[in-house]
Design a protein around this motif. Structure first.
Motif, PDB file in Angstrom:
ATOM      1  N   ASN A 300       0.818  -1.212   0.000  1.00 45.24           N
ATOM      2  CA  ASN A 300       0.000   0.000   0.000  1.00 45.24           C
ATOM      3  C   ASN A 300       0.853   1.264   0.000  1.00 45.24           C
ATOM      4  N   GLN A 301       2.168   1.103  -0.076  1.00 47.37           N
ATOM      5  CA  GLN A 301       3.110   2.224  -0.135  1.00 47.37           C
ATOM      6  C   GLN A 301       4.451   1.690  -0.606  1.00 47.37           C
ATOM      7  N   LEU A 302       5.380   2.583  -0.890  1.00 44.84           N
ATOM      8  CA  LEU A 302       6.640   2.166  -1.494  1.00 44.84           C
ATOM      9  C   LEU A 302       7.535   1.405  -0.531  1.00 44.84           C
ATOM     10  N   PHE A 303       7.686   1.901   0.703  1.00 45.86           N
ATOM     11  CA  PHE A 303       8.645   1.312   1.633  1.00 45.86           C
ATOM     12  C   PHE A 303       7.957   0.279   2.524  1.00 45.86           C
ATOM     13  N   PRO A 304       8.489  -0.944   2.591  1.00 52.99           N
ATOM     14  CA  PRO A 304       7.838  -2.022   3.335  1.00 52.99           C
ATOM     15  C   PRO A 304       8.001  -1.867   4.846  1.00 52.99           C
ATOM     16  N   PRO A 305       7.255  -2.642   5.627  1.00 47.77           N
ATOM     17  CA  PRO A 305       7.293  -2.516   7.090  1.00 47.77           C
ATOM     18  C   PRO A 305       8.660  -2.719   7.712  1.00 47.77           C
ATOM     19  N   VAL A 306       9.548  -3.470   7.060  1.00 44.35           N
ATOM     20  CA  VAL A 306      10.874  -3.688   7.652  1.00 44.35           C
ATOM     21  C   VAL A 306      11.697  -2.399   7.687  1.00 44.35           C
TER      22      VAL A 306
END
Length: 509
Positions: A300-306
């Motif tokens: 849902n966005q460019l940068f992942p949760p990590v």
């Protein structure tokens, strides 16, 4: 046991000069199968393989929490104005040729790296010198991400004998727990345990790297015992190995995002609303479940949760709304032509998307995008080639769109990659013809600022603009899929893909 292609693995091993089964028979060796070729000894080009195989090391390492920590430097300090950094060199370190590492050699490596393509070229250096047992780095302007940059493979420290009189790399003589025995480009690399290593000695005597382009082949190599660790499996191979007693599989979220890169100079893509329509037409959950087999991979966005400092946990879930996409495009003046493809002012909404098979999921996702965008009247032609076609098309202006898996973990802090991708002018893997001076300014603050609050504000300005303007469209967050021999113990999966952890593995008794 049934093999769909029973001779592929043996043929690859023979071509690489590694005839016969690997670690499963030898038990003193471990073989790794991965999709990337090993072509040369140049750290700025193939250094990531030498780093992952634990042959080369950097002044700064990365801890489990993705923070910079001591490597060949035991610690570092910075001046109050942020313009001078001092790195204390670890003592008693020898290169694989028996020569001693010292501060002057380390400084010379960094000066050389700064002159070559890579993340170190982004650092505003004025000098890199040796003073006693310290490497001193002086900057023109503050650069808070310097330790993270020095953890990148391009900043590895190698012996002077690695280079000829012209400065070209003719060998790779590092400081890691393994040293190079032979290299047969582009397919294989063999290294042995380095008994003079400064740290904990490796458990296995030999490690082997084998480049295998096709993911199904890498899975078959685990089944046959021709490889003990295989990276970047496709869904079928992952599921098959998961069902076998002789193998174990892992799936780890990594800071890599599958995204659509776009040439915003194309009239079909110039308007942010048109890009939003394309985004709304993507069934990300379908891709995540049906192709990747990992429901949480829908981006849902460019940068992942990590990437916690860059990921916005408050962003709403992904939306798939092709009807709204059609309405947006109609409002922009796009109307169906005789064949159903949208037309505006005589221009068809028809574009070519480039991608590459090194990441086995990419061609499958490209086919899914082709179908989903056709449903809203967008014609997508898919061209499968080499990964170099993406930055190459950016450079010569021939690129319409590309589906790529962008690694935002080349350094522990993604600012380096983000700056390269979204600064003014964009980058080969990021924005193309996107005019966003406010984003460029915020990126420069995030590069230099040491105050956490000010830096967080700059990062949020960047991520908000990326979410609103969509110069690239995120599709899915990547998972690193790994298969291993069940008899191999101590395997750890590095989400930053810096190391295969081979020095820690051992064979079960």
């Amino acid at each position: 046991m049934h093999f769909r292609h029973p001779v592929i693995a043996a043929a690859l091993l023979a071509a690489a000069g590694l005839g016969g089964a690997a670690g499963a028979q030898t038990r003193s060796a471990v073989s790794v199968a991965a999709p990337w070729h090993v072509n040369n000894y140049e750290p700025s080009q193939d250094g990531y393989i030498y780093q992952r195989m634990q042959i080369g090391e950097t002044l700064v390492d990365v801890c489990e929490d993705a923070a910079p920590c001591p490597g060949l430097a035991t610690g570092w300090t910075t001046s109050e104005d942020g313009l001078e950094w001092r790195f204390d060199l670890r003592q008693g370190v020898t290169f694989h040729d028996g020569s001693a590492m010292d501060a002057e050699i380390a400084a010379a490596n960094l000066r050389r790296a700064a002159e070559r393509p890579g993340v170190l070229a982004l650092v505003p250096l004025t000098a890199v010198v040796a003073e006693g047992d310290q490497v001193v780095i002086r900057l023109e302007t503050p650069f808070a991400a310097l330790p993270s940059v020095l953890a990148n493979y391009g900043a590895m420290i190698v012996a002077p004998a690695s280079f000829d009189a012209n400065g070209d790399a003719v060998a790779f003589i590092g400081t890691g727990p393994f040293r190079v025995v032979s290299m047969a480009p582009p397919l294989s690399l063999v290294a042995e345990r380095f008994d003079g290593y400064w740290g904990e000695a490796a458990h296995v005597a030999e490690v082997r790297y084998l480049s295998s382009h096709r993911p199904e082949t890498r899975a078959l190599m685990i089944e046959s015992g021709d490889a003990d660790l295989a990276l970047n499996l496709d869904k079928d191979g992952f599921d098959r190995l998961d069902a076998l007693d002789l193998s174990t599989v892992h799936a780890v979220p990594i800071p890599r995002t599958v995204l659509v890169k776009m040439n915003l100079a194309r009239p079909q893509l110039a308007e942010a609303e048109a890009r939003r329509a394309l985004s709304l037409a993507i069934d990300r959950e379908g891709v995540a479940i049906g192709i990747l087999d990992f429901p949480d991979a829908a981006a849902n966005q460019l940068f992942p949760p990590v990437l916690a400092g860059w990921h916005d946990a408050d962003q709403p879930a992904v939306v798939h709304d092709p009807e709204q996409a059609r309405e947006i495009l109609a409002g922009l003046g796009w109307a169906p032509g005789s064949d159903g493809v949208l037309v505006r002012d005589g221009e068809r909404f028809s574009l070519t998307l480039r991608t590459y098979p090194n990441r086995p999921e990419l061609p499958l996702i490209a086919a899914a995008l082709q179908d989903q965008w056709r449903d809203i009247g967008v014609e997508l032609k898919v061209s499968i080639g080499n990964s170099s076609d993406v930055p190459g098309g950016h450079q010569d202006g021939t690129l319409d769109m590309a589906l790529a898996a962008r690694n935002y973990g080349l350094t522990p802090d993604p600012i380096v990659n983000a700056f390269d991708d979204f600064k003014a002018g964009g980058g080969g893997w990021g924005a193309m013809n996107w005019d966003a001076p406010d984003v460029d300014a915020a990126l420069r603050v995030a590069l230099a600022e040491t105050d956490p609050a000010a830096r967080a504000g700059a990062i949020r300005a960047v991520t908000d603009a990326l979410q609103t303007e969509l110069p690239v469209i995120p599709v899915a967050w990547s998972m690193l899929t790994v298969g291993q021999s069940a008899a191999l113990q101590g395997v750890t999966i590095d989400p930053l893909e810096r190391s295969y952890g081979l020095s820690q593995v051992r064979w079960a008794d």
